[in-house]
Design a protein around this motif. Sequence first.
Motif, PDB file in Angstrom:
ATOM      1  N   SER A 135       0.867  -1.180   0.000  1.00 28.71           N
ATOM      2  CA  SER A 135       0.000   0.000   0.000  1.00 28.71           C
ATOM      3  C   SER A 135       0.898   1.222   0.000  1.00 28.71           C
ATOM      4  N   ASP A 136       0.299   2.399   0.101  1.00 23.42           N
ATOM      5  CA  ASP A 136       1.100   3.620   0.158  1.00 23.42           C
ATOM      6  C   ASP A 136       1.952   3.632   1.433  1.00 23.42           C
ATOM      7  N   ALA A 137       3.172   4.163   1.297  1.00 22.13           N
ATOM      8  CA  ALA A 137       4.069   4.261   2.449  1.00 22.13           C
ATOM      9  C   ALA A 137       3.688   5.459   3.302  1.00 22.13           C
ATOM     10  N   PRO A 138       3.988   5.428   4.609  1.00 29.45           N
ATOM     11  CA  PRO A 138       3.768   6.615   5.448  1.00 29.45           C
ATOM     12  C   PRO A 138       4.526   7.813   4.889  1.00 29.45           C
ATOM     13  N   PRO A 139       4.040   9.031   5.092  1.00 29.58           N
ATOM     14  CA  PRO A 139       4.708  10.223   4.564  1.00 29.58           C
ATOM     15  C   PRO A 139       6.166  10.296   5.023  1.00 29.58           C
ATOM     16  N   GLY A 140       7.043  10.591   4.080  1.00 29.92           N
ATOM     17  CA  GLY A 140       8.455  10.738   4.400  1.00 29.92           C
ATOM     18  C   GLY A 140       9.235   9.440   4.442  1.00 29.92           C
ATOM     19  N   MET A 141       8.572   8.295   4.246  1.00 37.48           N
ATOM     20  CA  MET A 141       9.257   7.008   4.344  1.00 37.48           C
ATOM     21  C   MET A 141      10.178   6.756   3.146  1.00 37.48           C
ATOM     22  N   MET A 142       9.706   7.011   1.925  1.00 39.69           N
ATOM     23  CA  MET A 142      10.484   6.664   0.743  1.00 39.69           C
ATOM     24  C   MET A 142      11.773   7.478   0.606  1.00 39.69           C
ATOM     25  N   PRO A 143      11.805   8.811   0.908  1.00 36.79           N
ATOM     26  CA  PRO A 143      13.099   9.505   0.857  1.00 36.79           C
ATOM     27  C   PRO A 143      14.137   8.913   1.802  1.00 36.79           C
ATOM     28  N   ILE A 144      13.708   8.481   2.996  1.00 33.14           N
ATOM     29  CA  ILE A 144      14.646   7.867   3.934  1.00 33.14           C
ATOM     30  C   ILE A 144      15.161   6.547   3.369  1.00 33.14           C
ATOM     31  N   ILE A 145      14.272   5.756   2.753  1.00 31.97           N
ATOM     32  CA  ILE A 145      14.681   4.483   2.163  1.00 31.97           C
ATOM     33  C   ILE A 145      15.656   4.711   1.010  1.00 31.97           C
ATOM     34  N   THR A 146      15.454   5.782   0.233  1.00 36.37           N
ATOM     35  CA  THR A 146      16.354   6.082  -0.882  1.00 36.37           C
ATOM     36  C   THR A 146      17.770   6.374  -0.385  1.00 36.37           C
ATOM     37  N   VAL A 147      17.886   7.221   0.624  1.00 35.37           N
ATOM     38  CA  VAL A 147      19.209   7.507   1.197  1.00 35.37           C
ATOM     39  C   VAL A 147      19.793   6.244   1.842  1.00 35.37           C
TER      40      VAL A 147
END
Length: 513
Positions: A135-147
């Motif tokens: 499902s959609d990730a919590p806000p701000g989760m994907m930028p942290i995963i990218t780094v």
Amino acid sequence: MAIAEDEPITILPDEPRPAGGPRAESLSESVAVLLALMIVQRLIGFVRSVLFCRWLSPEQLGQWDMAYGFLMFAAPLAVLGLPGSFGRYVEHYRQREQLRSFLRRACITSLGLGTAAMTCLVLVPSWFASLIFGSDAPPGMMPIITVGLAATIVFNLLTSLFIALRRSRVVSLMQFVSSLVFASLGTFLLWRAADPRGAIAAFTVSYLVAIAWAMFWMRSMWRSLPQCGDPLSYRSMWTRLMPFAFGLWVTNWLLNMFEIADRFLLVHTSGLDSATALDLVGQYHSARLVPVLMVSIAELLAAVMMPHLSGDWEMGRPEHVSRRLGFVLKLFGLAATVGAAVFLIAAPVLFRVAFHAKFGAGEMILPWTLMYCVWTSLASIGFNYLWCAERSRLVTGTLALGLALNVALNVVLLPVWGLWGAVISTTIAKGMVLVLIALASRWHGMRIDRGLVLVAALPLLLAVNPWAALAAATLVALARGPRLRCWTPRELAHVQSQWQNYRARAMALLARC
């Protein structure tokens, strides 16, 4: 399976030091340093994991587990297996005085591939969020995963490089610094607010700190490498490297997919809504808390052994590789089974007191996760023989069969048995992989004796009773009869001499203190 008869052998002498470059540690030094720091490191990691399970709900723990699993899966996948080939080919190019050129080209290519992977994550974050969490990730989760993906790629690259150069102290200290930062920062962030984003952020920062620390060592080590002799042509390097690296890349993909397949299928094919599925993933995570520590120790031990075994193989001593590897497999298998049995006996205190009885399903499946993680550990170490023999296709094919069986069983059993279907499917598949790896290694010259077969069968007793497993492991380790004997006479003499050596060193250190 045929049993090899005992014969007089020389167990685990230290190989000659390679000419040129930084001082290479012997295998006994590497393993001793590795184990010394790893005990402290794993203790820190265990306490941190217990606090994570205590403070996060099962659904939040499932989100953290899926995000972490994605990073461990995507990082080696992105770089096409190039860093993993260092352990096999550093010694080859060192002997030809072409090590600098080899490392420079391989590292630049790996970093370029990692940058491309990060770009994909930035361009389509919603697709990756759906892949990871269902499902959609919590806000701000994907930028942290990218780094976090970038940090994981660089960390793995440096770890592979230092291990290949036989600098286990640096690797152990990198792991120790990372664990310490992760535990302290992660505990603080989750104490402030129970949010899986804090755990991912702490993990990312811990790798960045360890990378910054390791670069000081990298500069001095690079200067100490010998200057290149004959020019290394791109064609000769890549035609030799890419078949092995591609096989390793496929193997890493299969290994990491194997590790996350059951949880991935829980999220995507169980027919449950994403919240319930992530709750089950959290239950599964609690049962894998200690077993995955065992697997990580085995993987690091296998990586530390690879350059030493490769050196023996390059010098035309495959029988020495076989005997060294068989000895380590027996030793690790016995220790892992005993440790798993002891943990099973003490598990109720952890699950019912430390975890506030939130993970009852995880406690029920714990014996099975311990069983298949012991087998996974033995397979991870055993792969080294086929790597040295440059039979990566056999490793790849074996893992592909195991993954296919795992997926097929999960698809059938998950809708019927839920979490139990996932763990039983994975156990059957992992056991099959270990058997196939043993058969393939024996076909190519590795000696499989009776003691090794007995050690590999011991984890079956974990699902019956931990006391039975503990008693059987003790019997196999100490028995001297022909049917239950684990050690060959020379292996037993080596164990005794090493114990006396380490005891003498410890006493001398205490006397100086």
